[in-house]
Design a protein around this motif. Structure first.
Motif, PDB file in Angstrom:
ATOM      1  N   VAL A  75      61.264 -13.034  29.424  1.00 28.25           N
ATOM      2  CA  VAL A  75      60.636 -11.913  28.741  1.00 28.25           C
ATOM      3  C   VAL A  75      60.293 -12.292  27.311  1.00 28.25           C
ATOM      4  O   VAL A  75      59.197 -12.074  26.832  1.00 28.25           O
ATOM      5  CB  VAL A  75      61.553 -10.666  28.773  1.00 28.25           C
ATOM      6  N   CYS A  76      61.242 -12.899  26.611  1.00 33.47           N
ATOM      7  CA  CYS A  76      61.014 -13.225  25.208  1.00 33.47           C
ATOM      8  C   CYS A  76      60.046 -14.382  25.041  1.00 33.47           C
ATOM      9  O   CYS A  76      59.329 -14.435  24.067  1.00 33.47           O
ATOM     10  CB  CYS A  76      62.340 -13.528  24.515  1.00 33.47           C
ATOM     11  N   SER A  77      60.026 -15.309  25.993  1.00 37.35           N
ATOM     12  CA  SER A  77      59.132 -16.443  25.843  1.00 37.35           C
ATOM     13  C   SER A  77      57.671 -16.032  25.992  1.00 37.35           C
ATOM     14  O   SER A  77      56.787 -16.712  25.526  1.00 37.35           O
ATOM     15  CB  SER A  77      59.472 -17.538  26.849  1.00 37.35           C
ATOM     16  N   SER A  78      57.412 -14.917  26.646  1.00 36.19           N
ATOM     17  CA  SER A  78      56.035 -14.467  26.792  1.00 36.19           C
ATOM     18  C   SER A  78      55.605 -13.598  25.614  1.00 36.19           C
ATOM     19  O   SER A  78      54.531 -13.029  25.612  1.00 36.19           O
ATOM     20  CB  SER A  78      55.862 -13.698  28.107  1.00 36.19           C
ATOM     21  N   ASP A  79      56.436 -13.516  24.592  1.00 27.90           N
ATOM     22  CA  ASP A  79      56.122 -12.799  23.356  1.00 27.90           C
ATOM     23  C   ASP A  79      55.741 -11.339  23.587  1.00 27.90           C
ATOM     24  O   ASP A  79      54.864 -10.794  22.920  1.00 27.90           O
ATOM     25  CB  ASP A  79      55.011 -13.507  22.577  1.00 27.90           C
ATOM     26  N   LEU A  80      56.385 -10.684  24.540  1.00 22.33           N
ATOM     27  CA  LEU A  80      56.153  -9.254  24.732  1.00 22.33           C
ATOM     28  C   LEU A  80      56.773  -8.496  23.578  1.00 22.33           C
ATOM     29  O   LEU A  80      57.897  -8.750  23.194  1.00 22.33           O
ATOM     30  CB  LEU A  80      56.817  -8.771  26.032  1.00 22.33           C
TER      31      LEU A  80
ATOM     32  N   GLU B  62      55.313  -3.075  24.574  1.00 23.01           N
ATOM     33  CA  GLU B  62      54.747  -3.568  25.823  1.00 23.01           C
ATOM     34  C   GLU B  62      55.812  -3.687  26.902  1.00 23.01           C
ATOM     35  O   GLU B  62      55.538  -3.461  28.080  1.00 23.01           O
ATOM     36  CB  GLU B  62      54.063  -4.915  25.588  1.00 23.01           C
ATOM     37  N   LEU B  63      57.026  -4.041  26.513  1.00 23.75           N
ATOM     38  CA  LEU B  63      58.132  -4.131  27.464  1.00 23.75           C
ATOM     39  C   LEU B  63      58.408  -2.765  28.091  1.00 23.75           C
ATOM     40  O   LEU B  63      58.503  -2.641  29.312  1.00 23.75           O
ATOM     41  CB  LEU B  63      59.385  -4.660  26.765  1.00 23.75           C
ATOM     42  N   ILE B  64      58.482  -1.734  27.262  1.00 18.36           N
ATOM     43  CA  ILE B  64      58.742  -0.379  27.762  1.00 18.36           C
ATOM     44  C   ILE B  64      57.577   0.095  28.627  1.00 18.36           C
ATOM     45  O   ILE B  64      57.787   0.702  29.680  1.00 18.36           O
ATOM     46  CB  ILE B  64      59.014   0.592  26.591  1.00 18.36           C
ATOM     47  N   GLU B  65      56.346  -0.174  28.215  1.00 17.38           N
ATOM     48  CA  GLU B  65      55.185   0.204  29.029  1.00 17.38           C
ATOM     49  C   GLU B  65      55.244  -0.466  30.395  1.00 17.38           C
ATOM     50  O   GLU B  65      54.987   0.173  31.413  1.00 17.38           O
ATOM     51  CB  GLU B  65      53.880  -0.201  28.331  1.00 17.38           C
TER      52      GLU B  65
ATOM     53  N   SER C 130      55.972   0.351  36.125  1.00 12.51           N
ATOM     54  CA  SER C 130      56.516  -0.164  37.380  1.00 12.51           C
ATOM     55  C   SER C 130      57.298   0.904  38.139  1.00 12.51           C
ATOM     56  O   SER C 130      57.440   0.811  39.359  1.00 12.51           O
ATOM     57  CB  SER C 130      57.436  -1.352  37.106  1.00 12.51           C
ATOM     58  N   LEU C 131      57.790   1.911  37.427  1.00 10.19           N
ATOM     59  CA  LEU C 131      58.649   2.925  38.035  1.00 10.19           C
ATOM     60  C   LEU C 131      57.916   4.170  38.522  1.00 10.19           C
ATOM     61  O   LEU C 131      58.379   4.831  39.440  1.00 10.19           O
ATOM     62  CB  LEU C 131      59.713   3.377  37.027  1.00 10.19           C
TER      63      LEU C 131
ATOM     64  N   MET D  35      66.586   1.135  29.995  1.00  9.42           N
ATOM     65  CA  MET D  35      65.400   0.803  29.205  1.00  9.42           C
ATOM     66  C   MET D  35      65.750   0.718  27.727  1.00  9.42           C
ATOM     67  O   MET D  35      65.260  -0.168  27.013  1.00  9.42           O
ATOM     68  CB  MET D  35      64.301   1.841  29.444  1.00  9.42           C
ATOM     69  N   ARG D  36      66.616   1.608  27.265  1.00 10.15           N
ATOM     70  CA  ARG D  36      67.043   1.557  25.860  1.00 10.15           C
ATOM     71  C   ARG D  36      67.824   0.278  25.580  1.00 10.15           C
ATOM     72  O   ARG D  36      67.642  -0.353  24.533  1.00 10.15           O
ATOM     73  CB  ARG D  36      67.901   2.781  25.525  1.00 10.15           C
ATOM     74  N   ALA D  37      68.690  -0.107  26.513  1.00 10.51           N
ATOM     75  CA  ALA D  37      69.484  -1.321  26.327  1.00 10.51           C
ATOM     76  C   ALA D  37      68.581  -2.560  26.269  1.00 10.51           C
ATOM     77  O   ALA D  37      68.761  -3.432  25.412  1.00 10.51           O
ATOM     78  CB  ALA D  37      70.511  -1.460  27.450  1.00 10.51           C
ATOM     79  N   LEU D  38      67.596  -2.634  27.172  1.00 15.99           N
ATOM     80  CA  LEU D  38      66.678  -3.774  27.166  1.00 15.99           C
ATOM     81  C   LEU D  38      65.862  -3.833  25.879  1.00 15.99           C
ATOM     82  O   LEU D  38      65.645  -4.919  25.318  1.00 15.99           O
ATOM     83  CB  LEU D  38      65.742  -3.715  28.371  1.00 15.99           C
TER      84      LEU D  38
END
Length: 93
Positions: free
Chosen positions: A10-15, A19-22, A27-28, A71-74
């Motif tokens: 996740v971090c290597s793709s510079d999100l 964008e991570l939350i979106e 997806s849900l 989601m908050r933890a991530l």
């Protein structure tokens, strides 16, 4: 192809956290086109506000708030890796 370590993928793709939350929310839900994440603040503290279709609120919150808390933890982990703090609010449509 991932390395098996989801956090580095996740971090290597510079999100960015927004964008991570979106990505997670879309997806849900049944109506991904209605997912909207607004970002407020700057510097070290960022406030994110997630809005989804009314029918999808249960999917994003989850039983006893487990999905929302995950989601908050991530987002906190992603923020800490950048030396920032983040808060995530889920708002009613």
């Amino acid at each position: 192809i991932g390395t098996g370590d989801w956090s580095s993928d996740v971090c290597s793709s510079d999100l960015e956290m927004k964008e991570l939350i979106e990505y997670i929310a879309r997806s849900l839900v049944d109506h991904p086109e209605e997912v909207e994440v607004r970002e407020y603040g700057s510097g070290r503290h960022i406030d994110l506000e997630l809005s989804v279709a009314k029918d999808d609120m249960g999917r994003v919150i989850g039983k006893r708030g487990r999905v929302a808390n995950a989601m908050r933890a991530l987002s906190r982990v992603a923020a800490e890796r950048e030396g920032k703090k983040v808060s995530l609010d889920i708002t009613e449509p």
